[in-house]
Scaffold this motif. Structure first.
Motif, PDB file in Angstrom:
ATOM      1  N   LEU A 113       0.805  -1.228   0.000  1.00 21.07           N
ATOM      2  CA  LEU A 113       0.000   0.000   0.000  1.00 21.07           C
ATOM      3  C   LEU A 113       0.834   1.272   0.000  1.00 21.07           C
ATOM      4  O   LEU A 113       0.440   2.286   0.595  1.00 21.07           O
ATOM      5  N   HIS A 114       1.960   1.237  -0.686  1.00 20.65           N
ATOM      6  CA  HIS A 114       2.771   2.433  -0.898  1.00 20.65           C
ATOM      7  C   HIS A 114       2.684   2.841  -2.368  1.00 20.65           C
ATOM      8  O   HIS A 114       2.411   2.003  -3.236  1.00 20.65           O
ATOM      9  N   PRO A 115       2.919   4.109  -2.683  1.00 24.55           N
ATOM     10  CA  PRO A 115       2.922   4.530  -4.089  1.00 24.55           C
ATOM     11  C   PRO A 115       3.986   3.740  -4.864  1.00 24.55           C
ATOM     12  O   PRO A 115       5.176   3.820  -4.549  1.00 24.55           O
ATOM     13  N   PRO A 116       3.593   2.964  -5.875  1.00 27.53           N
ATOM     14  CA  PRO A 116       4.554   2.081  -6.542  1.00 27.53           C
ATOM     15  C   PRO A 116       5.546   2.799  -7.453  1.00 27.53           C
ATOM     16  O   PRO A 116       6.586   2.237  -7.786  1.00 27.53           O
ATOM     17  N   TYR A 117       5.224   4.029  -7.841  1.00 28.78           N
ATOM     18  CA  TYR A 117       6.078   4.726  -8.806  1.00 28.78           C
ATOM     19  C   TYR A 117       7.025   5.715  -8.130  1.00 28.78           C
ATOM     20  O   TYR A 117       7.335   6.766  -8.665  1.00 28.78           O
ATOM     21  N   LEU A 118       7.522   5.349  -6.977  1.00 23.77           N
ATOM     22  CA  LEU A 118       8.387   6.234  -6.196  1.00 23.77           C
ATOM     23  C   LEU A 118       9.607   6.673  -6.995  1.00 23.77           C
ATOM     24  O   LEU A 118      10.033   7.821  -6.907  1.00 23.77           O
ATOM     25  N   THR A 119      10.190   5.789  -7.801  1.00 21.50           N
ATOM     26  CA  THR A 119      11.469   6.082  -8.444  1.00 21.50           C
ATOM     27  C   THR A 119      11.358   6.957  -9.689  1.00 21.50           C
ATOM     28  O   THR A 119      12.399   7.363 -10.217  1.00 21.50           O
ATOM     29  N   ASN A 120      10.159   7.214 -10.175  1.00 21.26           N
ATOM     30  CA  ASN A 120      10.064   8.081 -11.365  1.00 21.26           C
ATOM     31  C   ASN A 120       8.957   9.126 -11.252  1.00 21.26           C
ATOM     32  O   ASN A 120       8.413   9.569 -12.254  1.00 21.26           O
ATOM     33  N   THR A 121       8.636   9.510 -10.026  1.00 25.78           N
ATOM     34  CA  THR A 121       7.686  10.606  -9.801  1.00 25.78           C
ATOM     35  C   THR A 121       8.287  11.576  -8.787  1.00 25.78           C
ATOM     36  O   THR A 121       9.291  11.287  -8.136  1.00 25.78           O
ATOM     37  N   ASN A 122       7.641  12.743  -8.662  1.00 20.37           N
ATOM     38  CA  ASN A 122       8.065  13.758  -7.689  1.00 20.37           C
ATOM     39  C   ASN A 122       9.534  14.154  -7.850  1.00 20.37           C
ATOM     40  O   ASN A 122      10.268  14.311  -6.868  1.00 20.37           O
ATOM     41  N   GLY A 123       9.959  14.304  -9.102  1.00 18.01           N
ATOM     42  CA  GLY A 123      11.314  14.750  -9.380  1.00 18.01           C
ATOM     43  C   GLY A 123      12.342  13.657  -9.480  1.00 18.01           C
ATOM     44  O   GLY A 123      13.514  13.924  -9.789  1.00 18.01           O
ATOM     45  N   ASN A 124      11.960  12.400  -9.240  1.00 18.86           N
ATOM     46  CA  ASN A 124      12.887  11.283  -9.348  1.00 18.86           C
ATOM     47  C   ASN A 124      12.977  10.792 -10.791  1.00 18.86           C
ATOM     48  O   ASN A 124      12.061  10.990 -11.594  1.00 18.86           O
ATOM     49  N   ALA A 125      14.077  10.133 -11.110  1.00 16.18           N
ATOM     50  CA  ALA A 125      14.276   9.563 -12.447  1.00 16.18           C
ATOM     51  C   ALA A 125      14.979   8.224 -12.294  1.00 16.18           C
ATOM     52  O   ALA A 125      15.460   7.870 -11.213  1.00 16.18           O
ATOM     53  N   ARG A 126      15.045   7.467 -13.417  1.00 17.03           N
ATOM     54  CA  ARG A 126      15.621   6.119 -13.366  1.00 17.03           C
ATOM     55  C   ARG A 126      16.728   5.970 -14.401  1.00 17.03           C
ATOM     56  O   ARG A 126      16.656   6.539 -15.491  1.00 17.03           O
ATOM     57  N   SER A 127      17.713   5.180 -14.032  1.00 19.83           N
ATOM     58  CA  SER A 127      18.810   4.871 -14.941  1.00 19.83           C
ATOM     59  C   SER A 127      19.185   3.408 -14.753  1.00 19.83           C
ATOM     60  O   SER A 127      18.665   2.730 -13.858  1.00 19.83           O
ATOM     61  N   ASP A 128      20.077   2.914 -15.610  1.00 17.26           N
ATOM     62  CA  ASP A 128      20.456   1.504 -15.561  1.00 17.26           C
ATOM     63  C   ASP A 128      21.880   1.371 -16.081  1.00 17.26           C
ATOM     64  O   ASP A 128      22.167   1.739 -17.222  1.00 17.26           O
ATOM     65  N   VAL A 129      22.769   0.852 -15.259  1.00 15.67           N
ATOM     66  CA  VAL A 129      24.179   0.760 -15.652  1.00 15.67           C
ATOM     67  C   VAL A 129      24.389  -0.238 -16.788  1.00 15.67           C
ATOM     68  O   VAL A 129      25.321  -0.083 -17.579  1.00 15.67           O
ATOM     69  N   ILE A 130      23.523  -1.237 -16.918  1.00 16.12           N
ATOM     70  CA  ILE A 130      23.699  -2.142 -18.054  1.00 16.12           C
ATOM     71  C   ILE A 130      23.458  -1.393 -19.365  1.00 16.12           C
ATOM     72  O   ILE A 130      24.128  -1.637 -20.372  1.00 16.12           O
ATOM     73  N   ARG A 131      22.528  -0.448 -19.356  1.00 11.23           N
ATOM     74  CA  ARG A 131      22.289   0.361 -20.554  1.00 11.23           C
ATOM     75  C   ARG A 131      23.449   1.325 -20.789  1.00 11.23           C
ATOM     76  O   ARG A 131      23.832   1.591 -21.935  1.00 11.23           O
ATOM     77  N   LEU A 132      24.029   1.842 -19.711  1.00 12.52           N
ATOM     78  CA  LEU A 132      25.221   2.673 -19.846  1.00 12.52           C
ATOM     79  C   LEU A 132      26.372   1.863 -20.435  1.00 12.52           C
ATOM     80  O   LEU A 132      27.125   2.355 -21.289  1.00 12.52           O
ATOM     81  N   ALA A 133      26.509   0.625 -19.993  1.00  9.92           N
ATOM     82  CA  ALA A 133      27.568  -0.235 -20.527  1.00  9.92           C
ATOM     83  C   ALA A 133      27.314  -0.560 -21.991  1.00  9.92           C
ATOM     84  O   ALA A 133      28.248  -0.571 -22.810  1.00  9.92           O
ATOM     85  N   HIS A 134      26.059  -0.842 -22.344  1.00 10.59           N
ATOM     86  CA  HIS A 134      25.708  -1.072 -23.757  1.00 10.59           C
ATOM     87  C   HIS A 134      26.114   0.128 -24.606  1.00 10.59           C
ATOM     88  O   HIS A 134      26.764  -0.013 -25.650  1.00 10.59           O
ATOM     89  N   ALA A 135      25.710   1.312 -24.168  1.00  6.16           N
ATOM     90  CA  ALA A 135      25.987   2.529 -24.935  1.00  6.16           C
ATOM     91  C   ALA A 135      27.488   2.788 -25.031  1.00  6.16           C
ATOM     92  O   ALA A 135      28.005   3.171 -26.093  1.00  6.16           O
ATOM     93  N   THR A 136      28.201   2.574 -23.929  1.00  8.45           N
ATOM     94  CA  THR A 136      29.641   2.820 -23.929  1.00  8.45           C
ATOM     95  C   THR A 136      30.366   1.850 -24.849  1.00  8.45           C
ATOM     96  O   THR A 136      31.290   2.237 -25.585  1.00  8.45           O
ATOM     97  N   SER A 137      29.952   0.589 -24.837  1.00 11.21           N
ATOM     98  CA  SER A 137      30.602  -0.403 -25.693  1.00 11.21           C
ATOM     99  C   SER A 137      30.459  -0.049 -27.168  1.00 11.21           C
ATOM    100  O   SER A 137      31.313  -0.408 -27.988  1.00 11.21           O
ATOM    101  N   LEU A 138      29.408   0.680 -27.509  1.00 10.14           N
ATOM    102  CA  LEU A 138      29.143   1.024 -28.905  1.00 10.14           C
ATOM    103  C   LEU A 138      29.711   2.383 -29.285  1.00 10.14           C
ATOM    104  O   LEU A 138      30.288   2.548 -30.370  1.00 10.14           O
ATOM    105  N   TYR A 139      29.581   3.364 -28.399  1.00 12.47           N
ATOM    106  CA  TYR A 139      29.929   4.738 -28.749  1.00 12.47           C
ATOM    107  C   TYR A 139      31.247   5.233 -28.145  1.00 12.47           C
ATOM    108  O   TYR A 139      31.734   6.290 -28.525  1.00 12.47           O
ATOM    109  N   SER A 140      31.798   4.469 -27.200  1.00 13.74           N
ATOM    110  CA  SER A 140      33.116   4.810 -26.654  1.00 13.74           C
ATOM    111  C   SER A 140      33.807   3.518 -26.230  1.00 13.74           C
ATOM    112  O   SER A 140      34.115   3.314 -25.046  1.00 13.74           O
ATOM    113  N   PRO A 141      34.048   2.610 -27.171  1.00 11.75           N
ATOM    114  CA  PRO A 141      34.506   1.254 -26.840  1.00 11.75           C
ATOM    115  C   PRO A 141      35.849   1.199 -26.139  1.00 11.75           C
ATOM    116  O   PRO A 141      36.141   0.229 -25.424  1.00 11.75           O
ATOM    117  N   GLU A 142      36.676   2.231 -26.303  1.00  8.73           N
ATOM    118  CA  GLU A 142      37.978   2.225 -25.639  1.00  8.73           C
ATOM    119  C   GLU A 142      37.853   2.463 -24.132  1.00  8.73           C
ATOM    120  O   GLU A 142      38.801   2.229 -23.375  1.00  8.73           O
TER     121      GLU A 142
END
Length: 466
Positions: A113-142
């Motif tokens: 019974l808590h607000p389920p969208y805590l991580t992306n409401t009220n000024g919060n945002a979400r990120s994911d290091v696996i997506r950062l790693a994907h992007a880095t492997s492609l756009y800055s592989p060194e």
């Protein structure tokens, strides 16, 4: 803005019906310097059967699952909610968290019974290091070392990826250890690939992604499929009429003239086709979006002349009827005929009313005997069901004899169900899985599996016919 790196360890991989057993988080400033940390475990819920395979991976023993010195699931989620709320606003970031940890956290908040969208409401945002790693492997592989398996495919699992990038203190599948490994990779990317970090950091907000996609005629979209990175030159071609984060883009390798006259049902088939002329894009899932001129050399649309790509872009962007039909196709693509009979799978079936949100907040503030009355006042049947379930689990001493018997019967039917089609782990499934794993297990693994087997048998005896 600060960052909150977090990880969960769970009873399994079913994001609707498994539960969090351990939650760990580290709060940092925008330079990723640690400011605070949080780590908590809980006991097993009475209606959840843990996956033997998950326990083998995490090495959580039955004794830990039933340790009365640990808080209950509800008590743990209360602590998690209060901590994360106090740390907000922040960017909440994990490893593969957008596909897994985030969904487990939302479900846990919803079921308590808590607000389920805590991580992306009220000024919060979400990120994911696996997506950062994907992007880095492609756009800055060194900037990053990505290990490969025997087949030559890149491995984006946390343990091997952290080890390949000089992190040697990783106790895999322990929540706080996984957070520390994730934080190490984030620091590496922030320092070694700052352009990628900044681009992906901007993409943490739906507002930025929607503006970028709308204002940029052609851009590069990248994604990982089966451990291989793919990129497409695309242009916006539609939006879900009700869910503003659900967008569609057209791959400019294809000729839009072949698709402009298709019906909504035909466009649904195109969305489900492979290869995909039209791709869905979730604006709230940190998509890997880069400028057109950043497209990797193997991007197929680069085989089309710039003049023709410009023409194709204009055809799509100047055809609002086509864009509307694509949006409608998104809307009916995964239409469910009727609501699920299981409350856990109804988390996305609308928002509670304002009155129910007030009652949900009050539920946590009053004595347990008063919560019975609040559960009866709730209008949303999902919330009412979950409120009553919480009372049954946390304070069975307050229940009338009939209600207590009904709850025990529900738990018994849930965990001892013989129908393998039920979407949760049952006693019979767990015993079969344990026996299968025991065939190849030795040493400490075999000992743990024997303990799991005895534990599951004890649950069967406890909840079986009397």
């Amino acid at each position: 803005m600060s960052y909150v790196f977090y990880d969960v360890e769970t009873t399994g991989t079913n994001t609707f019906f498994d539960q969090i057993l351990q939650f760990a988080a580290i709060r940092t400033d925008d330079t990723l310097k640690e400011l605070d940390r949080f780590n908590v475990r809980c006991r097993l819920l009475p209606h959840v059967i843990p996956s033997p395979r998950a326990l083998l991976v995490t090495r959580v023993t039955p004794a830990t699952l039933t340790d009365t010195n640990l808080p209950s699931h509800y008590e743990m989620i209360r602590k998690i909610h209060d901590t994360l709320h106090a740390w907000s606003p922040a960017i909440f970031i994990g490893f593969n968290s957008l596909k897994f940890d985030e969904n487990l956290l939302r479900q846990a908040l919803f079921q308590t019974l808590h607000p389920p969208y805590l991580t992306n409401t009220n000024g919060n945002a979400r990120s994911d290091v696996i997506r950062l790693a994907h992007a880095t492997s492609l756009y800055s592989p060194e900037a990053i070392t990505v290990p490969t398996n025997r087949s030559g495919r890149q491995v984006f699992q946390l343990g091997p990826l952290a080890a390949a990038n000089k992190y040697s203190h990783h106790d895999a599948h322990e929540a706080l250890a996984d957070v520390l490994a994730t934080l190490h990779l984030a620091r590496l990317i922030q320092n070694s690939a700052p352009d990628v970090w900044q681009a992906m950091d901007r993409a943490t907000t739906k507002t930025f992604v929607k503006a970028f996609v709308s204002d940029t005629n052609v851009f590069t979209l990248s994604e990982s499929y089966f451990s291989r990175m793919h990129s497409w030159l695309v242009t916006l071609c539609g939006q879900h009429p009700e869910r503003d984060a659900e967008l569609a883009v057209f791959d400019l390798f294809f000729n839009p003239d072949d698709y402009l006259s298709l019906t909504i049902s035909e466009l649904v088939e195109v969305l489900n086709a492979s290869p995909k002329p039209i791709r869905s894009l979730a604006a709230n899932q940190q998509p890997i979006i880069m400028p057109e001129n950043a497209a990797p050399s193997r991007t197929r649309a680069l085989d089309i002349s710039p003049a023709e790509r410009l023409r194709r872009t204009k055809v799509v962007r100047d055809n609002p009827d086509f864009q509307e039909r694509v949006g409608q196709a998104l809307a009916v693509r995964f239409t469910r005929e009727k609501p699920s009979p299981h409350v856990e799978q109804r988390i996305y079936d609308g928002f509670p009313s304002g009155g129910d949100r007030v009652r949900m907040k009050k539920f946590h503030e009053v004595r347990w005997d008063e919560r019975m009355d609040i559960a009866g006042q709730v209008e949303d049947p999902r919330i009412s069901t979950l409120a009553r379930r919480l009372i049954c689990i946390e304070r069975p001493d307050l229940l009338p004899t009939k209600t207590a018997a009904e709850f025990r019967s529900w738990v018994s039917k849930r965990v001892t169900a013989e129908d393998d089609s039920v979407p949760w782990m049952t006693v019979s499934k767990a015993l079969r899985d344990t026996d299968a794993l025991l065939q190849n297990a030795t040493g400490s693994e075999a000992q743990l599996l024997q303990e799991v087997r005895e534990f599951v048998h004890s649950l069967a005896d406890h909840y079986g016919p009397t």
